[in-house]
Design a protein around this motif. Structure first.
Motif, PDB file in Angstrom:
ATOM      1  N   GLY A 152       1.988  -1.493   5.311  1.00  0.00           N
ATOM      2  CA  GLY A 152       0.967  -2.503   5.038  1.00  0.00           C
ATOM      3  C   GLY A 152       1.285  -3.254   3.747  1.00  0.00           C
ATOM      4  O   GLY A 152       2.378  -3.098   3.205  1.00  0.00           O
ATOM      5  N   THR A 153       0.353  -4.001   3.272  1.00  0.00           N
ATOM      6  CA  THR A 153      -1.033  -4.070   3.699  1.00  0.00           C
ATOM      7  C   THR A 153      -1.139  -4.689   5.086  1.00  0.00           C
ATOM      8  O   THR A 153      -0.574  -5.764   5.356  1.00  0.00           O
ATOM      9  N   VAL A 154      -1.927  -4.021   5.938  1.00  0.00           N
ATOM     10  CA  VAL A 154      -2.164  -4.457   7.308  1.00  0.00           C
ATOM     11  C   VAL A 154      -3.536  -5.136   7.370  1.00  0.00           C
ATOM     12  O   VAL A 154      -4.496  -4.649   6.769  1.00  0.00           O
ATOM     13  N   TRP A 202       8.608   0.784  -5.983  1.00  0.00           N
ATOM     14  CA  TRP A 202       8.788  -0.478  -5.241  1.00  0.00           C
ATOM     15  C   TRP A 202       9.857  -1.308  -5.957  1.00  0.00           C
ATOM     16  O   TRP A 202      10.988  -1.370  -5.507  1.00  0.00           O
ATOM     17  N   THR A 203       9.501  -1.882  -7.115  1.00  0.00           N
ATOM     18  CA  THR A 203      10.453  -2.727  -7.841  1.00  0.00           C
ATOM     19  C   THR A 203      11.694  -1.923  -8.247  1.00  0.00           C
ATOM     20  O   THR A 203      12.812  -2.447  -8.241  1.00  0.00           O
ATOM     21  N   GLY A 204      11.491  -0.656  -8.551  1.00  0.00           N
ATOM     22  CA  GLY A 204      12.611   0.215  -8.915  1.00  0.00           C
ATOM     23  C   GLY A 204      13.651   0.295  -7.806  1.00  0.00           C
ATOM     24  O   GLY A 204      14.852   0.394  -8.071  1.00  0.00           O
ATOM     25  N   GLY A 234       5.993   2.408  -2.156  1.00  0.00           N
ATOM     26  CA  GLY A 234       4.706   1.713  -2.265  1.00  0.00           C
ATOM     27  C   GLY A 234       4.472   0.706  -1.147  1.00  0.00           C
ATOM     28  O   GLY A 234       5.415   0.249  -0.479  1.00  0.00           O
ATOM     29  N   ALA A 235       3.210   0.363  -0.983  1.00  0.00           N
ATOM     30  CA  ALA A 235       2.831  -0.616   0.048  1.00  0.00           C
ATOM     31  C   ALA A 235       3.502  -1.952  -0.226  1.00  0.00           C
ATOM     32  O   ALA A 235       3.749  -2.320  -1.368  1.00  0.00           O
ATOM     33  N   GLY A 236       3.776  -2.676   0.861  1.00  0.00           N
ATOM     34  CA  GLY A 236       4.345  -4.008   0.736  1.00  0.00           C
ATOM     35  C   GLY A 236       5.837  -4.042   0.984  1.00  0.00           C
ATOM     36  O   GLY A 236       6.410  -5.102   1.184  1.00  0.00           O
TER      37      GLY A 236
HETATM   38  C1  LIG Z   1       6.933  -8.010  -2.973  1.00  0.00           C
HETATM   39  C2  LIG Z   1       5.807  -7.051  -3.159  1.00  0.00           C
HETATM   40  C3  LIG Z   1       4.843  -6.944  -2.170  1.00  0.00           C
HETATM   41  C4  LIG Z   1       3.784  -6.065  -2.323  1.00  0.00           C
HETATM   42  N1  LIG Z   1       2.848  -5.973  -1.332  1.00  0.00           N
HETATM   43  C5  LIG Z   1       1.832  -5.113  -1.465  1.00  0.00           C
HETATM   44  C6  LIG Z   1       0.884  -4.985  -0.425  1.00  0.00           C
HETATM   45  O1  LIG Z   1       0.966  -5.613   0.616  1.00  0.00           O
HETATM   46  N2  LIG Z   1      -0.151  -4.102  -0.621  1.00  0.00           N
HETATM   47  C7  LIG Z   1      -0.265  -3.351  -1.758  1.00  0.00           C
HETATM   48  O2  LIG Z   1      -1.211  -2.556  -1.864  1.00  0.00           O
HETATM   49  N3  LIG Z   1       0.636  -3.447  -2.747  1.00  0.00           N
HETATM   50  C8  LIG Z   1       1.678  -4.303  -2.635  1.00  0.00           C
HETATM   51  N4  LIG Z   1       2.594  -4.391  -3.634  1.00  0.00           N
HETATM   52  C9  LIG Z   1       2.413  -3.596  -4.868  1.00  0.00           C
HETATM   53  C10 LIG Z   1       3.294  -2.349  -4.884  1.00  0.00           C
HETATM   54  O3  LIG Z   1       2.965  -1.470  -3.832  1.00  0.00           O
HETATM   55  C11 LIG Z   1       3.162  -1.604  -6.225  1.00  0.00           C
HETATM   56  O4  LIG Z   1       1.865  -1.059  -6.333  1.00  0.00           O
HETATM   57  C12 LIG Z   1       3.422  -2.493  -7.426  1.00  0.00           C
HETATM   58  O5  LIG Z   1       4.512  -3.348  -7.202  1.00  0.00           O
HETATM   59  C13 LIG Z   1       3.699  -1.682  -8.707  1.00  0.00           C
HETATM   60  O6  LIG Z   1       4.795  -0.823  -8.531  1.00  0.00           O
HETATM   61  P1  LIG Z   1       6.299  -1.185  -9.010  1.00  0.00           P
HETATM   62  O7  LIG Z   1       6.231  -1.583 -10.451  1.00  0.00           O
HETATM   63  O8  LIG Z   1       7.074   0.068  -8.758  1.00  0.00           O
HETATM   64  O9  LIG Z   1       6.752  -2.311  -8.156  1.00  0.00           O
HETATM   65  C14 LIG Z   1       3.674  -5.271  -3.498  1.00  0.00           C
HETATM   66  C15 LIG Z   1       4.657  -5.374  -4.478  1.00  0.00           C
HETATM   67  C16 LIG Z   1       5.723  -6.237  -4.326  1.00  0.00           C
HETATM   68  C17 LIG Z   1       6.765  -6.325  -5.411  1.00  0.00           C
END
Ligand SMILES: Cc1cc2nc3c(=O)[nH]c(=O)nc-3n(C[C@H](O)[C@H](O)[C@H](O)COP(=O)(O)O)c2cc1C
Length: 352
Positions: free
Chosen positions: A89-91, A329-331, A65-67
């Protein structure tokens, strides 16, 4: 083994550990031999996992995932860890430092994170050049075929009325170096950003982007990422907009602002403060959103599911709810670098 490493890593600052882990992986992967070994150990290829979605070929449905790799620094390493696609990104148009640290927190009792990063990134010019270099050196990648998503946003200083221009700037700068685009209007850490999820604001952004996109000989898939906190009415608006402006896909969902049902004490939660909650607490809500959207869209608009996916069973839950691809992401933080391989392996078994 990862449990022991995690035990040690979790003693340190969350953001520092993120950079240390990826930096270390990047360092050892400088050796082609080690990178090949990492790829051999961490990738799982299976014909059944391959997917053709919005005109792109995904070698497996498991994305990052993004981030996670905001600045497109670790693409080769992430490919070696078995991901089918990575969303950078996010960019934003201009580089941003993001919010003050600390801004990323672990909630181990909930298998969750809270972040208020605030779109810290190197800015679109630097990132576009980095991606250009990566593409030109792509013979160095493991076996090629990693799909790159470009997740785009607006700068903190840009007022919402002008936001569409930021999306256009990022779209133009990244057009030749990413495979698909995601318009992010759903992060809770940029003041007022989520107001752009309203129909009129979204309409303006997408009409402008599609006008440029449709002029290109090969337009790029254009997706929208939404929050898990939208009401049914707002989801209905998204559905009608998606059909009206012919979105290529939706990413559901981002982090939540809710703090309901957490095992972590209210005092700890209060001490952490604002931010988006991710991981297990967002899993069910995100699946519900995917179920709702897919029932309304009837397969006309593919959905990338994101939210609380840790295992193959979690991924299957999202696919059964109507998603076509999934992101973690968190996983990654809780399960470790073998997460993509683990999910791919389980999915290929669960399919049979
Ligand atoms: C530290 C962190 C930074 C993130 N940054 C972004 C980001 O810049 N842009 C975005 O669209 N999502 C961002 N996310 C959201 C993740 O891409 C994802 O959609 C969200 O965490 C849910 O998925 P997860 O439960 O597997 O973490 C971020 C998540 C985390 C934990």
């Amino acid at each position: 083994m990862y449990k022991l490493i995690r035990f040690i890593l979790f003693k340190f600052n969350t953001e520092a550990v993120h950079h240390f882990s990826m930096g270390s992986l990047s360092f050892v992967c400088r050796s082609r031999l080690i990178k090949k070994w990492v790829a051999k150990s961490f990738t799982y290829n299976h014909l059944q996992l391959e997917k053709q979605v919005f005109g792109l070929h995904f070698k497996n449905p498991v994305g990052l995932g993004a981030g996670f790799d905001k600045n497109a620094l670790y693409l080769n390493e992430l490919e070696a860890l078995g991901f089918g696609f990575v969303e950078i990104g996010t960019v934003t148009p201009l580089p941003q430092a993001g919010n003050e640290k600390p801004r990323l927190f672990r909630l181990p009792k909930d298998k969750a994170l809270i972040n208020r990063m605030g779109f810290n990134n190197d800015g679109v010019e630097v990132i576009a050049n980095r991606l250009k270099e990566w593409k030109n050196g792509s013979q160095l990648t493991v076996d090629g075929g990693l799909i790159i998503g470009g997740n785009i946003g607006k700068n903190k200083i840009t007022p919402n009325e002008e936001a569409w221009k930021d999306y256009v700037t990022c779209f133009n700068a990244l057009f030749d170096v990413v495979d698909y685009f995601v318009v992010n209007v759903s992060s809770p850490n940029t003041s007022g950003l989520r107001e752009l999820q309203e129909k009129d604001a979204l309409h303006k952004i997408f009409v402008n982007l599609q006008a440029i996109n449709q002029q290109k000989p090969n337009p790029k898939p254009l997706l929208l990422k939404i929050a898990p906190d939208l009401t049914t009415g707002q989801l209905d608006d998204i559905v009608s907009l998606a059909l009206e402006i012919r979105l290529d896909g939706l990413v559901a969902t981002n982090t939540t602002i809710s703090r309901e049902g957490l095992a972590t004490s209210p005092e700890e939660i209060k001490a952490i403060g604002m931010g988006g909650l991710s991981g297990k607490p967002v899993q069910q809500r995100s699946t519900d959103v995917v179920t709702y959207l897919s029932s309304k869209l009837q397969g006309k608009v593919p959905i990338i599911a994101s939210g609380g996916i840790f295992t193959g069973a979690d991924a299957k839950e999202k696919l059964d709810a109507g998603a076509t691809l999934i992101q973690v992401w968190t996983g990654f933080v809780y399960e470790g670098p073998g997460i993509a391989k683990g999910i791919c392996k389980e999915l290929s078994k669960l399919k049979n």
